[in-house]
Motif scaffolding. Structure first.
Motif, PDB file in Angstrom:
ATOM      1  N   UNK A  38       0.813  -1.223   0.000  1.00  0.00           N
ATOM      2  CA  UNK A  38       0.000   0.000   0.000  1.00  0.00           C
ATOM      3  C   UNK A  38       0.845   1.271   0.000  1.00  0.00           C
ATOM      4  N   UNK A  39       2.047   1.195   0.550  1.00  0.00           N
ATOM      5  CA  UNK A  39       2.794   2.422   0.825  1.00  0.00           C
ATOM      6  C   UNK A  39       4.068   2.655   0.029  1.00  0.00           C
ATOM      7  N   UNK A  40       4.645   1.616  -0.542  1.00  0.00           N
ATOM      8  CA  UNK A  40       5.871   1.817  -1.314  1.00  0.00           C
ATOM      9  C   UNK A  40       5.828   1.001  -2.605  1.00  0.00           C
ATOM     10  N   UNK A  41       6.670   1.375  -3.533  1.00  0.00           N
ATOM     11  CA  UNK A  41       6.703   0.685  -4.824  1.00  0.00           C
ATOM     12  C   UNK A  41       7.244  -0.729  -4.632  1.00  0.00           C
ATOM     13  N   UNK A  42       6.669  -1.721  -5.312  1.00  0.00           N
ATOM     14  CA  UNK A  42       7.090  -3.106  -5.110  1.00  0.00           C
ATOM     15  C   UNK A  42       8.548  -3.377  -5.477  1.00  0.00           C
ATOM     16  N   UNK A  43       9.104  -2.620  -6.380  1.00  0.00           N
ATOM     17  CA  UNK A  43      10.495  -2.849  -6.766  1.00  0.00           C
ATOM     18  C   UNK A  43      11.503  -2.258  -5.775  1.00  0.00           C
ATOM     19  N   UNK A  44      11.014  -1.563  -4.739  1.00  0.00           N
ATOM     20  CA  UNK A  44      11.925  -0.944  -3.778  1.00  0.00           C
ATOM     21  C   UNK A  44      12.020  -1.703  -2.460  1.00  0.00           C
ATOM     22  N   UNK A  45      11.409  -2.899  -2.386  1.00  0.00           N
ATOM     23  CA  UNK A  45      11.584  -3.733  -1.200  1.00  0.00           C
ATOM     24  C   UNK A  45      11.698  -5.197  -1.600  1.00  0.00           C
ATOM     25  N   UNK A  46      12.268  -5.976  -0.693  1.00  0.00           N
ATOM     26  CA  UNK A  46      12.449  -7.411  -0.919  1.00  0.00           C
ATOM     27  C   UNK A  46      12.401  -8.084   0.439  1.00  0.00           C
ATOM     28  N   UNK A  47      11.898  -9.312   0.492  1.00  0.00           N
ATOM     29  CA  UNK A  47      11.861 -10.048   1.754  1.00  0.00           C
ATOM     30  C   UNK A  47      12.295 -11.490   1.511  1.00  0.00           C
ATOM     31  N   UNK A  48      12.862 -12.082   2.540  1.00  0.00           N
ATOM     32  CA  UNK A  48      13.216 -13.496   2.482  1.00  0.00           C
ATOM     33  C   UNK A  48      13.286 -14.054   3.889  1.00  0.00           C
ATOM     34  N   UNK A  49      13.038 -15.344   4.015  1.00  0.00           N
ATOM     35  CA  UNK A  49      13.103 -16.026   5.304  1.00  0.00           C
ATOM     36  C   UNK A  49      14.504 -16.595   5.454  1.00  0.00           C
ATOM     37  N   UNK A  50      15.171 -16.191   6.521  1.00  0.00           N
ATOM     38  CA  UNK A  50      16.533 -16.669   6.722  1.00  0.00           C
ATOM     39  C   UNK A  50      16.697 -17.449   8.019  1.00  0.00           C
ATOM     40  N   UNK A  51      15.652 -17.527   8.804  1.00  0.00           N
ATOM     41  CA  UNK A  51      15.712 -18.213  10.079  1.00  0.00           C
ATOM     42  C   UNK A  51      14.283 -18.529  10.472  1.00  0.00           C
ATOM     43  N   UNK A  52      14.054 -19.668  11.136  1.00  0.00           N
ATOM     44  CA  UNK A  52      12.666 -19.934  11.556  1.00  0.00           C
ATOM     45  C   UNK A  52      12.106 -18.772  12.377  1.00  0.00           C
ATOM     46  N   UNK A  53      10.912 -18.400  12.064  1.00  0.00           N
ATOM     47  CA  UNK A  53      10.177 -17.333  12.756  1.00  0.00           C
ATOM     48  C   UNK A  53      10.682 -15.931  12.462  1.00  0.00           C
ATOM     49  N   UNK A  54      11.601 -15.748  11.525  1.00  0.00           N
ATOM     50  CA  UNK A  54      12.064 -14.409  11.178  1.00  0.00           C
ATOM     51  C   UNK A  54      12.065 -14.220   9.667  1.00  0.00           C
ATOM     52  N   UNK A  55      11.682 -13.029   9.266  1.00  0.00           N
ATOM     53  CA  UNK A  55      11.730 -12.641   7.862  1.00  0.00           C
ATOM     54  C   UNK A  55      12.602 -11.398   7.776  1.00  0.00           C
ATOM     55  N   UNK A  56      13.558 -11.410   6.868  1.00  0.00           N
ATOM     56  CA  UNK A  56      14.402 -10.239   6.653  1.00  0.00           C
ATOM     57  C   UNK A  56      13.774  -9.388   5.563  1.00  0.00           C
ATOM     58  N   UNK A  57      13.654  -8.111   5.847  1.00  0.00           N
ATOM     59  CA  UNK A  57      13.080  -7.134   4.917  1.00  0.00           C
ATOM     60  C   UNK A  57      14.186  -6.196   4.479  1.00  0.00           C
ATOM     61  N   UNK A  58      14.323  -5.995   3.186  1.00  0.00           N
ATOM     62  CA  UNK A  58      15.325  -5.097   2.619  1.00  0.00           C
ATOM     63  C   UNK A  58      14.621  -3.983   1.867  1.00  0.00           C
TER      64      UNK A  58
END
Length: 82
Positions: A38-58
């Protein structure tokens, strides 16, 4: 912007500087993703799961990261890995 252009744009800034990052508890992933869409352009963020129960957001822009971190309680961000 076509899907491939978005992908290539995202890959460019990820390779260039890696983005601004935080981790968030995975229970809040859907809420966080909805906010991003809703708030930012889709090409300006990325997410991935790197550990159980945590998601890294870039994020390409630091201001987007700061706004993102106001969405949820601070105790859910950057938790120590167990």
């Amino acid at each position: 912007m076509t899907p491939i252009e978005k992908f290539e744009y995202r890959q460019t800034w990820l390779r260039k500087h890696g983005g601004h990052s935080c981790t968030l508890h995975s229970d809040l992933e859907n809420q966080a993703l909805e906010w991003c869409r809703k708030n930012i352009k889709p090409e300006t963020f990325h997410r991935y799961t790197d550990w159980p129960y945590q998601v890294t957001w870039l994020f390409e822009h630091e201001d987007d990261l700061k706004a993102f971190m106001l969405v949820c309680e601070p105790r859910f961000y950057n938790q120590e890995k167990i």
